[in-house]
Design a protein around this motif. Structure first.
Motif, PDB file in Angstrom:
ATOM      1  N   LEU A   1       1.221  -0.963   0.285  1.00 49.77           N
ATOM      2  CA  LEU A   1      -0.067  -0.097  -0.419  1.00 49.77           C
ATOM      3  C   LEU A   1       1.166   0.551   0.097  1.00 49.77           C
ATOM      4  CD1 LEU A   1      -2.810  -0.693   2.902  1.00 49.77           C
ATOM      5  CD2 LEU A   1      -3.361  -0.662   0.152  1.00 49.77           C
ATOM      6  N   THR A   2       1.848   0.944   0.851  1.00 52.97           N
ATOM      7  CA  THR A   2       2.703   2.163   1.351  1.00 52.97           C
ATOM      8  C   THR A   2       3.774   2.787  -0.792  1.00 52.97           C
ATOM      9  OG1 THR A   2       4.721   1.337   1.540  1.00 52.97           O
ATOM     10  CG2 THR A   2       3.674   2.609   3.023  1.00 52.97           C
TER      11      THR A   2
ATOM     12  N   GLU B   1       4.059   5.277  -5.956  1.00 56.44           N
ATOM     13  CA  GLU B   1       3.506   5.378  -7.069  1.00 56.44           C
ATOM     14  C   GLU B   1       2.931   6.603  -8.277  1.00 56.44           C
ATOM     15  OE1 GLU B   1       5.799   1.434  -9.827  1.00 56.44           O
ATOM     16  OE2 GLU B   1       2.917   1.192  -9.076  1.00 56.44           O
ATOM     17  N   GLU B   2       1.584   6.504  -7.212  1.00 55.13           N
ATOM     18  CA  GLU B   2       0.605   7.561  -7.902  1.00 55.13           C
ATOM     19  C   GLU B   2       1.252   8.796  -8.336  1.00 55.13           C
ATOM     20  OE1 GLU B   2      -2.124   6.255  -9.502  1.00 55.13           O
ATOM     21  OE2 GLU B   2      -1.362   4.183  -9.041  1.00 55.13           O
ATOM     22  N   LYS B   3       2.012   8.907  -6.902  1.00 56.74           N
ATOM     23  CA  LYS B   3       3.030  10.059  -6.094  1.00 56.74           C
ATOM     24  C   LYS B   3       3.497  10.494  -8.243  1.00 56.74           C
ATOM     25  CE  LYS B   3       4.761  13.733  -3.319  1.00 56.74           C
ATOM     26  NZ  LYS B   3       5.962  13.638  -4.521  1.00 56.74           N
TER      27      LYS B   3
ATOM     28  N   VAL C   1       9.983  14.620  -4.220  1.00 51.60           N
ATOM     29  CA  VAL C   1      10.899  13.517  -3.688  1.00 51.60           C
ATOM     30  C   VAL C   1       9.696  12.673  -3.219  1.00 51.60           C
ATOM     31  CG1 VAL C   1      11.350  14.472  -0.886  1.00 51.60           C
ATOM     32  CG2 VAL C   1      11.385  15.510  -2.779  1.00 51.60           C
ATOM     33  N   PHE C   2      10.267  11.706  -2.972  1.00 47.51           N
ATOM     34  CA  PHE C   2       9.995   9.953  -2.431  1.00 47.51           C
ATOM     35  C   PHE C   2      11.071   9.768  -0.841  1.00 47.51           C
ATOM     36  CE2 PHE C   2       9.052  11.460  -6.813  1.00 47.51           C
ATOM     37  CZ  PHE C   2       7.875  11.121  -6.855  1.00 47.51           C
ATOM     38  N   VAL C   3      11.030   8.407  -0.282  1.00 46.05           N
ATOM     39  CA  VAL C   3      11.089   8.325  -0.122  1.00 46.05           C
ATOM     40  C   VAL C   3      12.146   6.918   0.076  1.00 46.05           C
ATOM     41  CG1 VAL C   3      10.235   8.781   2.892  1.00 46.05           C
ATOM     42  CG2 VAL C   3       9.273   6.634   1.891  1.00 46.05           C
ATOM     43  N   ASP C   4      11.235   6.168  -1.187  1.00 43.23           N
ATOM     44  CA  ASP C   4      11.894   5.348  -1.436  1.00 43.23           C
ATOM     45  C   ASP C   4      12.543   5.422  -2.436  1.00 43.23           C
ATOM     46  OD1 ASP C   4      11.972   3.123  -3.479  1.00 43.23           O
ATOM     47  OD2 ASP C   4      10.711   1.544  -2.529  1.00 43.23           O
ATOM     48  N   PRO C   5      13.827   5.134  -2.776  1.00 44.29           N
ATOM     49  CA  PRO C   5      15.094   5.046  -3.102  1.00 44.29           C
ATOM     50  C   PRO C   5      14.536   4.232  -4.597  1.00 44.29           C
ATOM     51  CG  PRO C   5      15.547   3.271  -1.887  1.00 44.29           C
ATOM     52  CD  PRO C   5      14.373   4.205  -0.837  1.00 44.29           C
TER      53      PRO C   5
END
Length: 199
Positions: A36-37, A42-44, A96-100
């Motif tokens: 979910l996260t 990914e939508e962002k 900006v994303f927390v997922d690298p």
């Protein structure tokens, strides 16, 4: 994803995220929570890339689908809140994303899309191509019924968006080769008309 002519009408988040009103005892596996996260991010990614490309090229398809991706983000946030999962993009600025992986992918896609309008449309097709495959994969984690419903509707929207981007490319004499879908899966989508439903 509101240009109805593009097959990208507004999303009604209520049917997309319909689910139990009492989730005090609801629980998710760690994998489904992680899924979910990721999909929220990914939508962002899609929204943020389309914002950048829309500013660069001024083509309505980017602004239209940007609106839809924002609505998809909202639907995913509804699920995160329902199940008590921390929102990974709370307060995050554009790009900006927390997922690298997504952080790197964002930079790559925006850079590609700046090169030409044709490349920007191919970036859009790539994003929808990837979304379909990623969501399909996450359906294999046996999420709850309400999550499955959301995922199915998001996939439907991505198929329609893919059709729209490929249509734009075709109108300009360009072609698209799928990056993530198999050729058979891609042809099955492109050869069928826009899908209807709560998306």
């Amino acid at each position: 994803m509101g240009a109805l002519a593009l097959g990208c009408g507004p999303v009604d988040s209520a049917p997309l995220a319909a689910g139990p009103t009492d989730t005090s005892e609801a629980s998710l596996s760690s994998q489904v929570a992680a899924d979910l996260t990721f999909i929220r991010q990914e939508e962002k990614l899609a929204r943020d890339v389309y914002l950048a490309l829309g500013e660069k090229w001024g083509l309505p398809i980017f602004s239209n689908i940007t609106q839809s991706e924002q609505q998809h983000m909202d639907v995913m946030l509804t699920l995160l809140n329902r199940y008590g999962v921390t929102d990974p993009v709370a307060g995050a600025a554009r790009g900006v994303f927390v997922d690298p992986f997504l952080q790197q992918l964002y930079a790559q896609l925006v850079a590609r899309g700046q090169q030409s309008l044709i490349e920007a449309l191919k970036v859009g097709a790539d994003i929808e191509d990837l979304d379909i495959v990623d969501i399909q994969t996450r359906l294999g984690s046996t999420p709850p019924a309400d999550v499955i419903t959301v995922y199915q509707n998001l996939m439907k929207a991505s198929r329609n968006h893919l059709r729209s981007f490929v249509g734009q490319l075709t109108n300009r004499g360009a072609t698209y080769t799928p990056t993530y879908l198999t050729l058979e899966q891609y042809q099955a989508i492109i050869s069928t008309p826009k899908e209807r439903g709560p998306y």
